[in-house]
Design a protein around this motif. Structure first.
Motif, short mmCIF file in Angstrom:
data_model
loop_
_atom_site.label_atom_id
_atom_site.label_comp_id
_atom_site.label_asym_id
_atom_site.label_seq_id
_atom_site.Cartn_x
_atom_site.Cartn_y
_atom_site.Cartn_z
N LEU A 329 0.74 -0.86 0.07
CA LEU A 329 -0.27 0.07 0.07
C LEU A 329 0.67 1.34 -0.28
CD1 LEU A 329 -3.24 -0.83 2.19
CD2 LEU A 329 -2.57 -0.66 0.08
N PHE A 330 1.89 1.35 1.01
CA PHE A 330 3.05 2.45 0.72
C PHE A 330 3.48 2.50 -0.57
CE2 PHE A 330 7.35 3.72 1.75
CZ PHE A 330 6.73 5.54 2.16
N LEU A 331 3.98 2.00 -1.14
CA LEU A 331 4.38 1.99 -2.84
C LEU A 331 3.68 1.85 -3.77
CD1 LEU A 331 7.14 -1.72 -2.06
CD2 LEU A 331 7.92 0.69 -2.64
N THR A 332 2.29 1.74 -3.38
CA THR A 332 1.24 2.35 -4.77
C THR A 332 0.59 3.38 -3.98
OG1 THR A 332 0.44 -0.25 -4.55
CG2 THR A 332 -1.32 1.94 -4.92
N LEU A 334 3.04 5.72 -3.21
CA LEU A 334 4.31 6.15 -3.79
C LEU A 334 3.92 6.64 -5.78
CD1 LEU A 334 7.27 5.01 -1.65
CD2 LEU A 334 6.33 8.04 -1.51
N CYS A 335 3.95 5.61 -5.62
CA CYS A 335 3.42 5.37 -6.89
C CYS A 335 2.24 5.98 -7.78
CB CYS A 335 2.83 3.73 -7.66
SG CYS A 335 2.15 3.35 -9.42
N VAL A 336 1.41 6.23 -7.27
CA VAL A 336 0.20 7.64 -7.54
C VAL A 336 0.83 8.95 -7.30
CG1 VAL A 336 -1.58 8.66 -6.70
CG2 VAL A 336 -1.60 6.54 -6.37
N LEU A 337 2.05 9.17 -6.18
CA LEU A 337 3.07 10.38 -6.53
C LEU A 337 3.23 11.25 -6.85
CD1 LEU A 337 2.80 10.43 -2.05
CD2 LEU A 337 1.27 11.60 -4.22
N LYS A 338 4.04 9.66 -7.50
CA LYS A 338 5.35 10.42 -9.13
C LYS A 338 4.55 10.06 -10.31
CE LYS A 338 8.80 7.71 -6.51
NZ LYS A 338 9.90 6.26 -5.97
N GLY A 339 3.69 9.51 -10.46
CA GLY A 339 2.48 9.36 -11.05
C GLY A 339 2.60 8.01 -12.49
N ARG A 340 3.34 6.57 -11.96
CA ARG A 340 3.48 6.07 -12.27
C ARG A 340 2.06 4.82 -12.42
NH1 ARG A 340 10.28 4.88 -9.98
NH2 ARG A 340 10.39 6.79 -10.91
N ASP A 342 2.08 1.35 -12.57
CA ASP A 342 2.44 -0.08 -11.25
C ASP A 342 3.51 0.79 -10.25
OD1 ASP A 342 0.82 -1.79 -13.21
OD2 ASP A 342 2.24 -0.96 -14.09
N PRO A 343 3.10 -0.36 -8.47
CA PRO A 343 3.99 0.46 -7.89
C PRO A 343 5.36 -1.35 -8.28
CG PRO A 343 2.36 -1.19 -7.15
CD PRO A 343 2.00 -0.17 -8.99
N GLU A 344 6.48 -0.34 -7.52
CA GLU A 344 7.85 -0.79 -7.91
C GLU A 344 8.37 -1.07 -6.81
OE1 GLU A 344 9.45 1.62 -10.92
OE2 GLU A 344 8.39 1.08 -12.50
N ALA A 345 9.57 -2.44 -6.96
CA ALA A 345 10.14 -2.23 -5.40
C ALA A 345 11.35 -3.26 -5.87
CB ALA A 345 9.89 -3.28 -3.89
N LYS A 352 -1.06 -6.53 -10.41
CA LYS A 352 -2.61 -5.30 -10.06
C LYS A 352 -3.35 -6.08 -9.32
CE LYS A 352 -3.16 -1.79 -11.68
NZ LYS A 352 -1.49 -1.81 -12.75
N ASP A 353 -2.85 -7.66 -8.39
CA ASP A 353 -3.45 -9.09 -8.18
C ASP A 353 -3.65 -8.37 -6.50
OD1 ASP A 353 -5.51 -9.06 -9.84
OD2 ASP A 353 -4.25 -11.23 -10.83
N SER A 354 -1.93 -8.18 -6.41
CA SER A 354 -0.93 -8.06 -5.38
C SER A 354 -1.73 -6.43 -4.46
CB SER A 354 0.33 -8.05 -5.06
OG SER A 354 0.54 -9.19 -5.86
N VAL A 355 -1.74 -6.43 -5.13
CA VAL A 355 -1.77 -4.77 -5.21
C VAL A 355 -3.86 -4.88 -4.46
CG1 VAL A 355 -3.11 -2.31 -5.09
CG2 VAL A 355 -0.77 -3.50 -6.36
N PHE A 356 -4.47 -5.42 -5.29
CA PHE A 356 -6.01 -5.78 -4.98
C PHE A 356 -6.28 -6.29 -3.55
CE2 PHE A 356 -6.74 -5.23 -9.67
CZ PHE A 356 -7.06 -3.42 -9.60
N LYS A 357 -5.53 -7.24 -3.53
CA LYS A 357 -5.74 -8.28 -2.54
C LYS A 357 -4.75 -7.70 -1.57
CE LYS A 357 -4.70 -12.79 -0.70
NZ LYS A 357 -3.63 -14.46 -1.25
N ALA A 358 -4.09 -6.52 -1.34
CA ALA A 358 -3.46 -5.71 -0.25
C ALA A 358 -4.33 -5.27 0.62
CB ALA A 358 -2.13 -5.30 -0.18
N PHE A 359 -5.21 -3.73 -0.92
CA PHE A 359 -6.02 -3.20 0.00
C PHE A 359 -7.21 -4.23 0.37
CE2 PHE A 359 -10.34 -1.12 -1.47
CZ PHE A 359 -10.11 0.21 -1.28
#
Length: 456
Positions: A329-332, A334-340, A342-345, A352-359
């Motif tokens: 969620l934190f990386l997501t 950052l992703c929105v703030l940077k205008g990207r 997908d979240p990256e690490a 996207k499935d991991s992001v939806f599941k985390a949410f």
């Protein structure tokens, strides 16, 4: 003579026993069995029947490796009752499917696809390959670490309480710590506050908590470590987030409690450092406390609630929403703030499935905490219990922590039932329970046109 037609259950009553339902029902049956055993007169020091709600509460807390108690573990239960509790903790920590699998392997039975799917679900494994080997590794690793912890703790407990009790204390607290349960035998709901200057006990306990909280899959990667670049994204995310939470939390506890005479104010500098580390590690999610929770500053109690809600890592004995969910969620963000897109690490894109599941995990977790708090606030309003204490208790139950501001033994029947539900949902996993209760859905046949919604 006409034979009666075969009677079949209506379609709506048929239940498909998929892996998540088996896991959810398995935990429930173990909890019920433990509650019945703890009700027996042989389990209590007084030789009387312990009320069912309290027995069920303790059994749920043990199987869900939480640590919340309505009666004092050290003084209420006989050694039979204590052994039932530590057995439930071990089963809950490793998972009942692990013991079922081991029994089948020892009996020479071949495990089919169904059993392997159950183990995959129980350990949050990414694939079926090597799942039986992983079970053997998990059991061997668990018993090996618990034995080492028990031997170290025995050196401290034997001089305090004698040989027989010291050996039992060492084994009990080692299993309780590794399984992130937080049950203790010190008596009078004191936890480890009476030994908070014993660095060996505190260091051993928090090491066991931290080791098990990383997750077995991460330890398999560490065991086979060759270079940091060979570690999976999951392992890197777990390790980095865990280190940040442990040392960041310890620093804040050190600052918040440094001059608090009711907690760490009178301790030596080294004891303050040790207790700050302990206070940072134990909310994720063991439930031991070396300093008095009610006497902590408000900032420290709020920090404890946050750490409890986050919890440990997937595939471990810990609860909470897990380190990976909060980091995604934190990386997501950052992703929105940077205008990207997908979240990256660590040079990898997070799907996207991991992001939806985390949410989903975070939202469901907040919903459970809110629901338990709402029920308790309604039934405990006449007792004058503060909202902060209720939120603390509800979060501790959901995250299977066991830390308490001391209100658990005095709450009403309905509040205990709400906490039991919170512990069960938290241990089995909110998504697992909801999937177990829901009917299997077929994929959508229609893809609707995209719509725009204003956010923020």
């Amino acid at each position: 003579m006409t034979l009666p037609k075969k009677v079949s259950l209506p379609k709506m009553l048929k239940i498909e026993m998929n892996p998540v339902r088996v896991l959810a029902m398995g935990f429930a049956l173990v909890i019920l069995l433990g509650g019945l055993l703890l009700m027996l007169p042989i389990s209590s020091q007084a030789g009387t029947v312990t009320p069912f709600i309290d027995s069920l509460f303790i059994s749920t807390s043990a199987v869900c490796v939480t640590g919340l108690v309505t009666v004092d573990t050290g003084t209420h239960w006989t050694y039979f009752g204590k052994t039932v509790i530590i057995s439930l903790i071990q089963i809950g920590g490793l998972g009942f499917m692990t013991f079922a699998t081991l029994t089948a392997v020892f009996m020479g039975k071949k495990l089919g696809l169904k059993e392997r799917l159950l183990m995959q679900e129980a350990y949050n494994a990414m694939n079926l390959q090597g799942i039986i080997k992983m079970v053997r590794y998990v059991v061997g690793f668990t018993f090996g670490v618990e034995l080492a912890g028990a031997l170290i703790l025995m050196t401290q407990f034997i001089p305090m309480v004698g040989w027989a009790e010291g050996i039992y204390y060492g084994i009990f607290h080692s299993i309780s710590a590794f399984c992130n349960a937080g049950f203790d035998l010190m008596g009078n709901f004191a936890s480890l506050t009476g030994v908070n200057t014993n660095k060996i006990i505190l260091t051993t306990i928090m090491t066991l908590i931290a080791v098990s909280g990383l997750g077995f899959s991460v330890w398999m990667e560490i065991w086979n470590f060759k270079s940091i670049t060979r570690l999976s994204l999951h392992a890197k995310l777990v390790l980095s987030t865990t280190l940040f939470l442990i040392f960041g939390g310890a620093l804040l506890f050190f600052i918040f409690e440094y001059s608090n005479s009711a907690t760490m104010g009178s301790m030596s500098f080294l004891d303050k450092v040790t207790n700050s580390m302990f206070a940072s590690i134990t909310p994720r999610t063991a439930g031991f406390n070396a300093i008095s929770i009610p006497d902590m500053s408000m900032a420290s109690r709020l920090l404890t609630i946050i750490l409890m809600f986050i919890g440990g890592s997937p595939g471990s004995t810990a609860g909470g929403i897990k380190t990976t969910a909060i980091s995604i969620l934190f990386l997501t963000v950052l992703c929105v703030l940077k205008g990207r897109h997908d979240p990256e690490a660590f040079g990898r894109r997070i799907d996207k499935d991991s992001v939806f599941k985390a949410f989903a995990v975070v939202v469901i977790g907040l919903g459970i905490v809110f629901g338990v708090t709402l029920v308790m606030s309604f039934f405990e309003s006449a007792q004058g219990t503060s909202m902060e204490a209720l939120i603390f208790e509800a979060t501790s139950a959901f995250a299977t922590v066991g830390l308490s501001e001391g209100i658990t033994p005095d709450v009403q029947f309905t509040s205990k039932a709400a906490l039991i539900a919170g512990m069960y949902f938290g241990r089995v996993g909110p998504i697992t329970v909801l999937l177990a209760l829901s009917r299997q859905k077929t994929p959508a046949q229609i893809a609707y046109p995209e719509g725009k919604i204003l956010i923020g």
